[in-house]
Every structure is written in structure tokens, then in C-alpha cells.
Design an enzyme around this catalytic site. Sequence first.
Site, mmCIF file in Angstrom:
data_model
loop_
_atom_site.group_PDB
_atom_site.id
_atom_site.type_symbol
_atom_site.label_atom_id
_atom_site.label_comp_id
_atom_site.label_asym_id
_atom_site.label_seq_id
_atom_site.Cartn_x
_atom_site.Cartn_y
_atom_site.Cartn_z
ATOM 1 N N ASP A 165 0.849 -1.198 0.000
ATOM 2 C CA ASP A 165 0.000 0.000 0.000
ATOM 3 C C ASP A 165 0.883 1.246 0.000
ATOM 4 O O ASP A 165 1.726 1.409 0.883
ATOM 5 C CB ASP A 165 -0.896 0.037 1.240
ATOM 6 C CG ASP A 165 -2.000 -1.013 1.210
ATOM 7 O OD1 ASP A 165 -2.261 -1.542 0.118
ATOM 8 O OD2 ASP A 165 -2.573 -1.283 2.266
ATOM 9 N N LYS A 192 -5.688 -7.308 0.182
ATOM 10 C CA LYS A 192 -6.837 -7.850 0.912
ATOM 11 C C LYS A 192 -6.534 -9.214 1.516
ATOM 12 O O LYS A 192 -6.819 -9.479 2.684
ATOM 13 C CB LYS A 192 -8.056 -7.947 -0.003
ATOM 14 C CG LYS A 192 -8.619 -6.593 -0.440
ATOM 15 C CD LYS A 192 -10.006 -6.720 -1.007
ATOM 16 C CE LYS A 192 -11.019 -7.018 0.065
ATOM 17 N NZ LYS A 192 -11.167 -5.940 1.052
ATOM 18 N N GLU A 226 -8.783 -10.667 -5.632
ATOM 19 C CA GLU A 226 -7.585 -9.952 -6.076
ATOM 20 C C GLU A 226 -6.612 -10.864 -6.820
ATOM 21 O O GLU A 226 -5.534 -10.432 -7.211
ATOM 22 C CB GLU A 226 -6.899 -9.258 -4.894
ATOM 23 C CG GLU A 226 -7.624 -7.992 -4.462
ATOM 24 C CD GLU A 226 -6.844 -7.147 -3.479
ATOM 25 O OE1 GLU A 226 -5.812 -7.615 -2.968
ATOM 26 O OE2 GLU A 226 -7.261 -5.999 -3.232
ATOM 27 N N ASN A 256 -19.887 -5.650 1.258
ATOM 28 C CA ASN A 256 -20.346 -4.330 1.677
ATOM 29 C C ASN A 256 -21.573 -3.953 0.858
ATOM 30 O O ASN A 256 -22.065 -4.749 0.043
ATOM 31 C CB ASN A 256 -19.225 -3.290 1.587
ATOM 32 C CG ASN A 256 -18.715 -3.081 0.160
ATOM 33 O OD1 ASN A 256 -19.402 -3.399 -0.827
ATOM 34 N ND2 ASN A 256 -17.518 -2.537 0.037
ATOM 35 N N THR A 283 -21.811 -5.610 5.389
ATOM 36 C CA THR A 283 -21.221 -4.586 6.255
ATOM 37 C C THR A 283 -21.676 -3.200 5.797
ATOM 38 O O THR A 283 -21.790 -2.939 4.604
ATOM 39 C CB THR A 283 -19.687 -4.673 6.242
ATOM 40 O OG1 THR A 283 -19.203 -4.492 4.907
ATOM 41 C CG2 THR A 283 -19.226 -6.023 6.766
ATOM 42 N N GLY A 314 -20.342 -0.105 7.192
ATOM 43 C CA GLY A 314 -19.458 0.952 7.687
ATOM 44 C C GLY A 314 -19.812 1.358 9.097
ATOM 45 O O GLY A 314 -19.952 0.528 9.999
ATOM 46 N N ALA A 322 -8.543 -1.244 5.516
ATOM 47 C CA ALA A 322 -8.444 -2.567 6.151
ATOM 48 C C ALA A 322 -9.520 -2.827 7.199
ATOM 49 O O ALA A 322 -9.491 -3.873 7.852
ATOM 50 C CB ALA A 322 -7.069 -2.812 6.772
ATOM 51 N N ALA A 323 -10.494 -1.939 7.350
ATOM 52 C CA ALA A 323 -11.558 -2.192 8.332
ATOM 53 C C ALA A 323 -12.342 -3.454 7.965
ATOM 54 O O ALA A 323 -12.614 -4.299 8.826
ATOM 55 C CB ALA A 323 -12.493 -0.994 8.423
ATOM 56 N N GLY A 324 -12.704 -3.584 6.692
ATOM 57 C CA GLY A 324 -13.441 -4.767 6.262
ATOM 58 C C GLY A 324 -12.626 -6.035 6.408
ATOM 59 O O GLY A 324 -13.154 -7.093 6.784
ATOM 60 N N ASP A 325 -11.329 -5.962 6.107
ATOM 61 C CA ASP A 325 -10.457 -7.130 6.238
ATOM 62 C C ASP A 325 -10.304 -7.526 7.706
ATOM 63 O O ASP A 325 -10.267 -8.714 8.033
ATOM 64 C CB ASP A 325 -9.087 -6.838 5.631
ATOM 65 C CG ASP A 325 -9.161 -6.512 4.150
ATOM 66 O OD1 ASP A 325 -10.082 -7.011 3.478
ATOM 67 O OD2 ASP A 325 -8.300 -5.752 3.664
ATOM 68 N N SER A 379 -2.727 -1.280 11.581
ATOM 69 C CA SER A 379 -3.905 -0.893 12.368
ATOM 70 C C SER A 379 -4.751 -2.093 12.796
ATOM 71 O O SER A 379 -5.717 -1.922 13.539
ATOM 72 C CB SER A 379 -4.779 0.062 11.548
ATOM 73 O OG SER A 379 -5.387 -0.613 10.450
#
Length: 298
Positions: free
Chosen positions: A2, A29, A128, A172, A208, A210, A237-240, A279
Site C-alpha cells: 500500500d 486484501k 484480487e 459491503n 457490512t 461501515g 483494512a476495516a473490512g479485512d 492498524s
Amino acid sequence: MDIVLRVPHAPAAGETLLGHSIAHIPGGKGANQAVSCAREGGRVGMIGCVGNDAHGQALRDALGRDGIDTAALRTSPGEPTGTALILVEDGGQNRIVMIPGANAQAEIDAPALRQQLQGAAFLVTQFEIPMGQVARAISVAHEAGCKVLLNPSPVQPIAEPLWPRIDTLVVNEIEAEALCGQAADSPQEAALAGQALRAKGIARVVVTLGARGAVAIDADGARHHPAPQVQAVDTTAAGDTFLGALAVALGEGQSFDEAVRLGIRAAALCIQQPGAQPSIPQRDAVLQSPLPPDWIAL
């Protein structure tokens, strides 16, 4: 890898913008989800492909530091390591452009995968790597009796024969609508979209939403799981992170709703820190975090 640019806001067409900073942070991902699973206490093996370059070595090293088995992580000499350019706005929202690079060279060795899946709770996969390889992996897992947890991102159509081979689908709002043709912008809409996706043969679906949490849909109906209110620094990376916590909790035998609840707590911690893999929280921190509000039957 990234490449993260922190900016006041996303530039408009033709606009040149003065940014705050640039950083190179391990991501992807599949790797993010592997790291999330590992930090939740899961035993993880990563299958994929990186380039024969500094980024590839850095990603391999980062996975190793989290105790992830990289024996099946191939190195392609002819392609650069996959890269994502991420714009992170001051408000925490992100915009991502992904260049597959060596990801496009990923290949599934069916006999080797069958061996790796012995005793595994889940095969976790995304989009991916080439769709043909994803389909091959899902088919091998199904034949081996291993449950499949799919995050269809970046979203693409799913071949009809694959649907019944998926145990748990995590999408999502955008992905849900793309796959079933129904809007999923509210918890009520997400529940309907999730039911439409379950009708394709999937046991469990999570949509999801958010900051609004997630909607869990299974044979018992749909439940809205609200998220705790936190200050978002970076949603990358919140979803991961959510998916990794969900996968490990389900693998431990926790209920679907408790697994979704753990995923929300992990994601809430993730978005309060910058970067992708840096994170992603450890299990102890997740268990010490505040409980989200009670879920609501829809």
C-alpha cells in the site's frame, strides 16, 4: 504494497493537491485478512504471489512476523509485486486504486491445497487473484469438506455453480447490490439483499455497512448489529479486520451473531489507527474494547 497518501480531500478532476505525507505499508486484501486471522489467534497459511522485488520481500517478511505460513506464497520473477495507491482524506475516508502485478500470476496447486486444507476451519478468499484460480480454490475446498468464506472484492460476477459451495459471504453495500441487483444502503435493504444472496445457496451472509455496523442473515432471519461510535482516522483494512475476526470466531465455534459482534469490535479499533496491517488489532485488545450495542431483529 500500500502506497498511502494522506490528503486534505480527494482531488477533483484537473486539481493538483498538496498532500500531508506518503508511506509504504504492507497491505493487500488477502494478506490483511490473513494478518487479522493470525492476530485473532488463528493458525494461517497464505497462498498467493509476489514479485521478485523489495516490496515482495517486505510483504513476505511482514507475514512471517505474524506467524503466518508463507510456504505457498510464490515469487514471480517477471512481474512487480501488487500495489495499491490509497488516498486517505482528513475525515478518514479512503479511495483505492489496485494494480494486481504478481497477483495476476497466482496459481492454485490443487493437490497441495487439498493437503493444506486438512483440519482447516475455512478457506478464505477474495477476488484480487484471477477468477479462474478463485473458482479452482473454492472447488477444491468444497470437495475437501472445508468451508469457504468469500469476500468478493473487487466485485465481479460469480459463476452459478460456485454459489452453493460458499458457506459464508461477506459483502459491503456496493458489492451486495452488484451481486443481487438490490440496494443495500440501509439495514432493512441489506437484510433483503442478504436474503436474495442466501437464495443462491449460501448458508450465511454478512452485509457490512461501515459506521452503521453490519447485518447478519442466515436461516434464522436477519439481525442488524450496530457499531460503536468512534472517531475514524483511516478506514483502510476495516473490512479485512472484520472478516478475520469473524472467521476465527466461527472457527472456534462461536455463534454467527457473536462472531459478527467480535468483527465489529475489531474493525472499530482498526479505523482509529492509520495504515492497513499496522492498524489491525490483536485479540486481547479486541476483547478489552467496549461492547457494541445489542443487535436488532429485522
